[in-house]
Design a protein around this motif. Structure first.
Motif, mmCIF file in Angstrom:
data_model
loop_
_atom_site.group_PDB
_atom_site.id
_atom_site.type_symbol
_atom_site.label_atom_id
_atom_site.label_comp_id
_atom_site.label_asym_id
_atom_site.label_seq_id
_atom_site.Cartn_x
_atom_site.Cartn_y
_atom_site.Cartn_z
ATOM 1 N N LYS A 1 27.561 -5.376 -0.939
ATOM 2 C CA LYS A 1 29.011 -5.316 -0.821
ATOM 3 C C LYS A 1 29.454 -5.681 0.590
ATOM 4 C CE LYS A 1 28.402 -0.358 -1.166
ATOM 5 N NZ LYS A 1 28.741 0.880 -1.775
ATOM 6 N N ARG B 1 32.896 -4.889 2.909
ATOM 7 C CA ARG B 1 34.177 -4.175 3.027
ATOM 8 C C ARG B 1 34.692 -4.422 4.431
ATOM 9 N NH1 ARG B 1 33.001 -4.036 -1.603
ATOM 10 N NH2 ARG B 1 32.626 -2.217 -2.929
ATOM 11 N N VAL C 1 41.786 -4.551 1.789
ATOM 12 C CA VAL C 1 42.255 -5.582 0.854
ATOM 13 C C VAL C 1 43.517 -5.168 0.126
ATOM 14 C CG1 VAL C 1 40.338 -7.104 0.262
ATOM 15 C CG2 VAL C 1 40.474 -4.842 -0.774
ATOM 16 N N GLU C 2 43.631 -3.870 -0.170
ATOM 17 C CA GLU C 2 44.826 -3.459 -0.926
ATOM 18 C C GLU C 2 46.076 -3.707 -0.086
ATOM 19 O OE1 GLU C 2 44.729 -3.318 -3.981
ATOM 20 O OE2 GLU C 2 42.542 -3.278 -3.993
ATOM 21 N N LYS D 1 39.386 -10.848 -2.502
ATOM 22 C CA LYS D 1 38.522 -9.950 -3.266
ATOM 23 C C LYS D 1 37.649 -10.821 -4.164
ATOM 24 C CE LYS D 1 38.593 -5.708 -5.902
ATOM 25 N NZ LYS D 1 39.366 -4.641 -6.492
ATOM 26 N N ASP E 1 34.140 -11.202 -6.683
ATOM 27 C CA ASP E 1 33.098 -10.579 -7.502
ATOM 28 C C ASP E 1 32.069 -11.649 -7.857
ATOM 29 O OD1 ASP E 1 32.521 -7.983 -9.172
ATOM 30 O OD2 ASP E 1 32.041 -9.711 -10.443
ATOM 31 N N HIS F 1 36.839 -7.981 0.436
ATOM 32 C CA HIS F 1 36.160 -6.998 -0.424
ATOM 33 C C HIS F 1 35.280 -7.803 -1.372
ATOM 34 C CE1 HIS F 1 36.242 -3.219 -3.019
ATOM 35 N NE2 HIS F 1 35.695 -4.119 -3.809
#
Ligand SMILES: Cc1cc2nc3c(=O)[nH]c(=O)nc-3n(C[C@H](O)[C@H](O)[C@H](O)COP(=O)(O)OP(=O)(O)OC[C@H]3O[C@@H](n4cnc5c(N)ncnc54)[C@H](O)[C@@H]3O)c2cc1C
Lengths: 774, 289
Positions: A175, A177, A181-182, A318, A320, A353
């Motif tokens: 990951k 961080r 990001v929010e 963000k 994935d 993220h």
């Protein structure tokens, strides 16, 4: 053509006489005149021929294995199954320089009970001829009982999925961080979300895996093979149960690898059969064997959610990432690390993220492939940038310009890149080289596409990478270089000659390079990770510099000047401030020899060492340094049939310092051709684990008829960590090429195909979908 | 991977016919052209006919003659031979189209037109042009000779009326009439060395404002290459119009019965038959007016 501005001054007292000059590579004559043997050309009297029996099923339990008929066949010298193996497993890790070896990720050498992928080796045969060996394979009785497998990365993550690796099928996960990001998304004016998929692909190197093994008078198992990694000798020794010093691997000078010849393949089988029979053994894969016999490029599924401010600045990213590992680890954790690190691309993003994972399935295992995960990351982030530009109504070049990392900025892992970041200049140069877009005619639409990138070079710093190199001067003033660095086509040996030649004032053609021998050439590590020139070049530079300094000291004494006033060129040594004062190089050498002055040096180069990045935040340093650049493509698309013609393809890269122009262009051109195929036509299709594209007739690499002239724009910041400020270019030339093709196609048809490869059928479907939607 | 076989290289046609005369099946003995199909198949299957009879040295079998309104290709004529003959543009433009996109230079230099027909592949690129041109083939055995319209030659997937003891000795077609034009288009996954996904060839002859001659041949969309005869009748004897072209293209699509494979789905192939038939009809008709 070359920009010679330098961000960091070049070496003192070195005016480049050979470095960066358009010189013929020292390995060229041998290849042009057919003197350079392929690994497959090596034969020996009394040698045996080997073949491998493979599983036809991807997931099965072996209930019976009877090789007695094969053993009884006249002409068969040896049949090996798991029962004959002393150890049974072999490492799948990187053969690094530290002796460290990843735990719990070894692979079974031969199936003992469970088959995990189609093509997994079951038995090895050595016989008097290939025909007899093949006949023997057909006499081996195997019963395989299918067991339920898993062939999809999402299925494999479900709790009740069959377990292929560990207790959750997760081979690795990471990951990142960074920032918040929010908050970044809250501040965004526009949010763009897309998912991109890439496919399994094949290296399709020129020479399929092949090797010849024999035992010598010291009981050393020698293997001659086409490889990127002679350092695998340790893993082979471990797997066959003999000391490391009893296995010697020598490479060939041709054959190609692209990452596909980093892992152990034929070498191990050859070693086992040689040890068992005491006779020389040759094992050569057919192209079809090669399709089943080595790890492939990882398919990736990458989702981007990116927030943009009104002015186009990225406020949050963000991401994935899921990659498919197949049943064994091999390079999967590292490839995933590269993709994660490169996730947001060469852009300055404060809020990042990323979640990533590599998932085991019963499809073919995956491993190293030029670009090593950073390419797949680029395919996602660069298509995402174009999609975002479309949504934002911005020019894709300007959107990138606003967001590109500049020299000194921090990348996704928080590391501040110290070398020059010239992405913007590369982007502008590549884009300008496309010129005007032609006018559409009938069903034919033209498109322009760009892709920028970031690619680490050198190994991840926690692998504590080192390389050694030896340089010595002969009595006649010619020079010998010894480096374990493999060179199966990229021109590493020639660059080493050029580096030693530059420093010692001897023409590169008067330099002989011995390389790729795990026993007698100083180990320099594998030719992978864009580390070849960086690592072995620095080692040879260190060695040549040490020799030069000693020779210069003696020459300074002779001329009565300071050491720093001595220079070497054209096989002469002279006083830089008074060039009339000079001596033939060999006279200086004769003096040194008679006085016992050491004319050779074994040197080591250490890359920056560091710790793992923080596992919770993904912050820290991953690579020693990065290469930046951009690729631009012009295509014509037939909107009715979906056919794509690549008309122009331009790579612009800051290589730091070009050592050999022909080699740099060769790396870019080859990488680009591979990128074209990646985007448009290449795909290994596995149906429930079984390969349905098992030969070069179904697996479609671009041919010369598919390839336009590829233009290379070489920029030189002289800011890299390689010799003379070089950065690596082995992988980077390839990294952005496929993304640029995809962006050009999308520009032409006004629609995006999210899944690679962009086949005519998918393109035609995307065009009709846009028509149907109005 | 390796299979043993005898390679026979006769230098008289009679000798060759005697050699293959005893063949009951293609496993006994097979003619060898350039070997670009046969050798590849032998390597892939590990099986070979007991003997191969090469046509390479048979006198008079290689070459292109144009005489008395007929174009004749000898069985050993290669794809490159077609491209080197400037007369081909006049007497068989679709064959030139087909040859240009055929394989790559190396294969074209050795692949024969006869081999392309006899391999029986539905994706053979020279067969649609030959069907559009109205070609016939001459089959010869020790017992005699017969001429078969190419349209009646194929009987199914890789099957034909040729007996194992027969050699295809020549291919011929009438020199196209004054006001006619032919085209071929190959749709492949890549440009070089590609196996065709859809191949379409058309020939249109115009006389007094109507289509006096129309032939449409489709490759890779059925068990063998075939003519889309319903589509042909839509235009035949009529003055061409965009509506009729569209109708013919649709009919051709309906006649196509492609399968799904690794190269493309049947649905895409079908759709492309319509696209390409429409396109080639428009191009040929335009070039004639
Ligand atoms: C890389 C590559 C690319 C290719 N690309 C294409 C392409 O783009 N388009 C295409 O259509 N094909 C292509 N092919 C297939 C092949 O090249 C063609 O079908 C070619 O025309 C075969 O001709 P040949 O002379 O080599 O036939 P051969 O391989 O010698 O023979 C093919 C078959 O025909 C029989 N035969 C040959 N000559 C005669 C004769 N005179 N009488 C009776 N039987 C005979 C043989 O017994 C055999 O069964 C390709 C092949 C390769 C390897």
């Amino acid at each position: 053509m070359n920009k010679m501005d330098s961000a960091v001054p070049g070496e003192q007292n070195v005016s480049y006489r050979q470095i960066g000059k358009p010189r013929t590579r020292i390995d060229s004559p041998g290849k042009v005149f057919g003197k350079t043997p392929y690994a497959g050309d090596y034969v020996m009297p009394n040698m045996l021929h080997a073949k491998v029996l493979r599983s036809k099923l991807p997931s099965a339990r072996m209930t019976r294995l009877d090789v007695s008929k094969a053993r009884d066949l006249p002409g068969v010298a040896c049949v090996l199954t798991y029962k004959d193996l002393k150890i049974g497993t072999v490492a799948t890790d990187i053969p690094a320089q530290t002796g460290f070896r990843r735990r719990d990720t070894d692979q079974q050498i031969l199936v003992d009970e469970i088959v995990r992928y189609q093509g997994e080796p079951i038995a090895l045969v050595a016989a008097e001829s290939v025909e007899i060996a093949e006949h023997a394979l057909s006499l081996i009785e195997v019963e395989l009982e299918p067991v339920p497998g898993v062939y999809d990365v999402f299925e494999a993550q479900k709790p009740d999925a069959p377990k292929v690796f560990g207790d959750d099928n997760i081979v690795a996960s990471y990951k990142v961080r960074k920032g918040d990001v929010e908050a970044g998304f809250a501040a965004a004016e526009t949010i763009v979300e897309n998912t991109f998929r890439t496919q399994y692909i094949e290296h399709a190197f020129l020479e399929p895996e092949v090797g010849l093994g024999w035992e010598d008078e010291q009981g050393v198992i020698n293997i001659r093979t086409s490889t990127q990694a002679v350092e695998t000798f340790r893993y082979i020794a471990d797997a066959i149960g003999i000391p490391h010093s009893k296995v010697r691997i020598r490479g060939a000078l041709v054959g190609g690898g692209f990452g596909g010849k980093c892992d152990v393949t034929v070498e191990l089988y050859i070693a086992l059969l040689t040890l068992k029979t005491g006779r020389p053994v040759r094992l050569g894969y057919t192209r079809e064997d090669s399709f089943y016999g080595h790890g492939k490029r990882h398919p990736f599924i990458i989702s981007h959610k990116t927030g943009f401010a009104k002015d186009g600045r990225i406020t949050a990213s963000k991401i994935d990432i899921t990659s498919e590992s197949g049943p064994y680890a091999f390079m999967s954790p590292y490839v995933l690390m590269y993709a994660t690190e490169a996730g947001p691309g060469p852009y300055l993003v404060d809020n990042v993220h990323i979640d990533s994972r590599s998932v085991a399935t019963n499809n073919m295992y995956t491993s190293a492939f030029r670009g090593f995960g950073a390419t797949q990351a680029c395919i996602a982030y660069e298509q995402q940038m174009d999609e975002a530009a479309k949504v934002l109504g911005m020019d894709p070049i300007e959107l990138r310009r606003i967001n590109l990392l500049k020299t000194g900025d921090a990348i996704a892992t928080g590391f501040e890149v110290q070398s020059a970041v010239w992405t913007e200049e590369c982007m502008d140069r590549a884009w300008a080289a496309l010129g005007e877009k032609p006018k559409d005619e009938g069903a034919i639409r033209y498109g322009h596409g760009i892709a920028a990138y970031q690619q680490g070079y050198g190994r991840m710093i926690w692998l504590h990478d080192t390389a050694e190199g030896w340089v010595g001067v002969e009595m006649d003033g010619t020079v010998v270089v010894r480096s374990g660095m493999t060179d199966i086509g990229a021109g590493q040996t020639s660059s080493l000659a050029q580096i030693a030649g530059e420093l010692l004032g001897v023409d590169m053609m008067d330099i002989t390079v011995y390389n790729s021998d795990s026993s007698t050439t100083p180990l320099a590590g594998t030719s992978s990770a864009t580390r070849g020139l960086y690592m072995s070049g620095n080692a040879v530079r260190n060695a040549a510099t040490a020799v030069r300094n000693r020779l210069a000291a003696r020459a300074a004494q002779h001329f009565g000047v300071a050491d720093s006033d001595i220079d070497f060129a054209d096989s002469r040594v002279f006083v830089a401030s008074d060039r009339e004062k000079s001596l033939p190089f060999k006279e200086l050498i004769a003096t040194c020899a008679s006085e016992g002055i050491h004319r050779s040096e074994l040197a080591i180069f250490r890359a920056p060492f560091g710790d793992w990045i923080d596992p919770e935040t993904g912050q820290g340093q991953v690579h020693p340094d990065y290469t930046y650049g951009a690729h631009a493509v012009q295509v014509a698309v037939d909107t009715e049939t979906g056919e794509v013609t690549i008309l122009k393809s331009v790579g612009a890269h800051d290589v730091g310092q070009c050592v050999n122009i022909a080699a740099v262009e060769g790396q870019i051109e080859g990488g680009v051709a591979q990128g074209h195929g990646y985007a448009l036509s290449e795909e290994l299709i596995y149906k429930d684990g079984c390969l349905v594209t098992p030969s070069l007739s179904e697996y479609l690499c671009p041919t010369s008829m598919d390839s336009p002239r590829i233009e290379c724009i070489i920029l030189e910041s002289r800011s890299g960590l390689g010799p003379f400020g070089a950065k690596g270019i082995g992988e980077p030339g390839h990294t952005p090429a496929a993304s640029a093709v995809a962006n050009a196609v999308a520009d032409a048809i006004g629609a995006r195909v999210h899944d690679f490869p962009l086949t005519p059928e998918k393109i035609a479907r995307a065009v009709s979908a846009t028509r149907d939607n109005g | 991977m390796y299979a043993n076989f005898d390679l026979l290289v006769p230098d008289e046609l009679d000798q060759a016919l005697t050699m293959i005369g005893g063949a009951k099946t293609a496993e006994d003995c097979a003619p060898l052209g350039g070997g670009t199909n046969l050798v590849v198949d032998m390597r892939a299957s590990g099986k070979a006919p007991a003997a191969l009879v090469s046509v390479a040295r048979l006198p008079g079998l290689r070459g292109i003659t144009i005489a008395e309104g007929t174009v004749t290709l000898g069985a050993a004529t290669t794809v490159s031979d077609l491209l080197r003959d400037p007369r081909m543009l006049e007497v068989g433009a679709a064959m030139v189209d087909g040859s240009r996109v055929f394989a790559g230079q190396m294969v074209r230099n050795t692949a024969t037109v006869a081999g392309n027909i006899c391999c029986g592949s539905p994706a053979a690129d020279l067969v649609p042009p030959l069907l559009a041109l109205g070609a016939s083939v001459t089959l010869r055995s020790a017992g005699g000779e017969r001429t078969v319209p190419l349209d009646e030659y194929f009987t199914g997937y890789k099957t034909s009326v040729r007996r194992p003891d027969e050699l295809l000795t020549s291919i011929s077609w009438p020199v196209p009439a004054e006001n006619s034009a032919s085209r071929f288009y190959k749709l492949g996954r890549r440009k070089g060395d590609a196996i065709t996904m859809v191949g379409v060839s058309v020939l249109v002859g115009m006389k007094d404002g109507v289509c006096s001659e129309v032939r449409i041949a489709l490759g890779a969309v059925g068990p063998c290459v075939f003519r889309a005869k319903t589509a042909e009748t839509v235009l035949k004897g009529k003055a061409p119009s965009p509506e009729l072209v569209e109708q013919a293209a649709r009919k051709a699509m309906e006649e196509a019965a492609p399968i799904d494979d690794v190269r493309a789905t049947g649905a895409y192939r079908k759709q492309q038959v319509q696209v390409l038939v429409r396109r080639l009809l428009n191009q040929t008709i335009e070039s004639l007016s």
